[in-house]
Design a protein around this motif. Structure first.
Motif, PDB file in Angstrom:
ATOM      1  N   ARG A 184       0.835  -1.286   0.066  1.00 30.80           N
ATOM      2  CA  ARG A 184       0.062  -0.099  -0.113  1.00 30.80           C
ATOM      3  C   ARG A 184       0.925   1.271  -0.063  1.00 30.80           C
ATOM      4  NH1 ARG A 184      -4.739   2.270  -1.966  1.00 30.80           N
ATOM      5  NH2 ARG A 184      -4.890   4.198  -0.592  1.00 30.80           N
ATOM      6  N   ARG A 229      -6.255  -2.930  -5.162  1.00 32.79           N
ATOM      7  CA  ARG A 229      -6.647  -3.939  -3.971  1.00 32.79           C
ATOM      8  C   ARG A 229      -6.624  -3.284  -2.748  1.00 32.79           C
ATOM      9  NH1 ARG A 229      -5.779  -9.591  -5.958  1.00 32.79           N
ATOM     10  NH2 ARG A 229      -4.843  -9.318  -7.886  1.00 32.79           N
ATOM     11  N   SER A 230      -7.541  -3.901  -1.764  1.00 28.78           N
ATOM     12  CA  SER A 230      -7.522  -3.589  -0.415  1.00 28.78           C
ATOM     13  C   SER A 230      -6.351  -4.338   0.542  1.00 28.78           C
ATOM     14  CB  SER A 230      -8.743  -4.042   0.248  1.00 28.78           C
ATOM     15  OG  SER A 230      -8.877  -5.425   0.272  1.00 28.78           O
ATOM     16  N   ASP A 236      -7.154  -7.825   0.610  1.00 32.08           N
ATOM     17  CA  ASP A 236      -7.122  -8.594  -0.972  1.00 32.08           C
ATOM     18  C   ASP A 236      -5.477  -8.855  -1.143  1.00 32.08           C
ATOM     19  OD1 ASP A 236      -7.719  -9.344  -3.257  1.00 32.08           O
ATOM     20  OD2 ASP A 236      -8.227  -7.522  -4.192  1.00 32.08           O
ATOM     21  N   PHE A 295      -4.373   5.682   3.969  1.00 32.48           N
ATOM     22  CA  PHE A 295      -5.754   5.766   3.325  1.00 32.48           C
ATOM     23  C   PHE A 295      -6.276   6.947   3.239  1.00 32.48           C
ATOM     24  CE2 PHE A 295      -4.396   2.110   6.311  1.00 32.48           C
ATOM     25  CZ  PHE A 295      -4.464   1.191   5.610  1.00 32.48           C
TER      26      PHE A 295
END
Length: 426
Positions: free
Chosen positions: A260, A312-313, A316, A424
């Motif tokens: 991320r 994707r999270s 995921d 986020f």
């Protein structure tokens, strides 16, 4: 009776030749339809060659490590009926070559006789010691070898219950449970003079890894940059999410958070998510982020690819990383799953050390290396406190990436991980 000839298949992607990595059968073996006969290695992946017929192996077309052209005769099988052998297809006999025991151990990973039933651990682990040749290296995964080292166990003394006598974690447990009544023998052996040697064929996956690493270091102008990161906050968030959602969504490791962080940082540094064609002198920057996750397997380093990581999270990404890692370790990853990455993430986990200098996964221009997390006293707002610290050791292609840009990119990742809420915030 007739003869059915199986030729080296056209695996696609314009490949004209492949390396014969491993035989799963030998002359005289009875085989059945769909049974795996051999493994062959392309530039990207290991491919199983199954049998299309029932029959008896009467000839092998090559030796492990041999590079064979597509269309050349791979194996001949005696079958009921006429078979498919033409006079022009009859293979010349292949001379058998003797391979040192140690080379066989290294080159043939987890091979087993066709149709052999697995042996239960109880039937194999019948005592704390097992006789092996002086130059024979027991088969075991890196994790088992480290476990044995931590326990002070010599692997050559442990009976293996896995395929081809591979030593498993439960074999180490059985060895300890049964005691070491013959402890004096290992101690004596440990101090005995040794003059043995071993020759290990560089074939299959190991050859491909060697070629790629050599090619990468010769073609790219590597430079590395190391930065220290305080991961206390991100580890607290990870623990909280696992406690709250772990049972329903699965446990999170640090890797999906790092993925991320890469995604967010690349928005400001698109030059890192690129491939460089040094022959055409063209840099291709990509919007899609396909993250290669370097994974250690029993046959060597593989890099399965998390495709479209930008969409994707956390969970995921975590599920996909786990799926791909298992496929790579089990030799089930497809060519597509092992190709097409745009940037690579590499981690040795608990063995990550303090600093590393990862080699680029060409034609990519950046690779981010993760070192181990350690607790250290740090000065925070004038106070000495214990924090969880981790280094990122990253390498870049200096032909494409300037040093200042590389430093700013890693600093952006650092800021995101140290202030995890920013991961986020859109």
């Amino acid at each position: 009776m007739g003869t059915h000839v199986i030729k080296m298949p056209d695996i696609g992607e314009g490949i004209a030749e492949v390396e014969l990595s491993q035989w799963h059968v030998k002359v005289g073996d009875l085989v059945v339809e769909d049974q795996v006969l051999a493994d062959v290695m392309t530039d990207k992946a290991m491919v199983d060659i199954p049998s299309p017929v029932h029959g008896k192996v009467i000839a092998l077309g090559g030796q492990p490590g041999e590079v064979m052209a597509v269309g050349s005769i791979l194996i001949s099988i005696e079958v009921e009926g006429a078979g498919n052998l033409k006079e022009s297809d009859k293979p010349a006999p292949v001379a058998a070559k003797e391979t040192p025991v140690a080379a066989k151990v290294e080159a043939v990973v987890e091979s087993k006789p066709a149709g052999a039933a697995p042996r239960p651990a109880a039937a194999v682990c019948q005592g704390p010691m097992v006789a092996r040749e002086a130059d024979e290296r027991p088969l075991a995964s890196p994790a088992v070898r480290k476990h044995a080292l931590d326990l002070g166990i010599q692997l050559r003394l442990v009976r293996g219950s896995g395929p081809a006598g591979r030593v498993l974690h439960e074999d180490l447990d059985a060895y300890l449970a049964q005691g070491q009544s013959n402890a004096s023998a290992p101690v004596a052996a440990a101090y005995a003079q040794r003059n043995d040697e071993e020759q290990i064929q560089v074939i299959g996956m190991r050859r491909k890894i060697a070629q790629r690493m050599q090619d990468a270091t010769q073609r790219a102008a590597h430079f590395s940059y190391v930065e220290e990161i305080d991961v206390t906050a991100i580890e607290e968030l990870r623990a909280h999410l696992n406690e709250k959602h772990g049972a329903s969504r699965g446990k999170l490791t640090l890797l999906p958070f790092l993925v991320r962080a890469l995604i967010v940082a690349l928005r400001d540094f698109p030059q890192m998510n690129a491939r460089y064609d040094d022959e055409a002198q063209v840099i291709t920057r990509l919007g899609a982020v396909h993250v290669g996750v370097a994974t250690q397997s029993d046959v060597g380093l593989m890099v399965p690819v998390v495709r479209h990581a930008e969409a994707r999270s956390l969970w995921d990404s975590a599920a996909e990383i786990s799926r791909l890692a298992n496929a790579a370790r089990n030799g089930k990853a497809s060519r597509d799953e092992l190709s097409g990455s745009t940037i690579t993430l590499t981690s040795l986990g608990a063995l990550g050390g303090i600093v590393s200098t990862p080699v680029l996964n060409l034609p990519e221009v950046a690779i981010v290396g993760v070192n181990k997390i350690v607790e250290r006293p740090m000065v925070v707002k004038g106070q000495v406190v214990i924090r969880k610290m981790m280094n990122l050791s990253s390498s870049f292609d200096h032909r494409v990436v300037d040093g200042m840009d590389a430093a700013l990119f890693i600093q952006a990742i650092r800021g995101l991980l140290e202030q995890p809420a920013t991961l986020f915030v859109e």
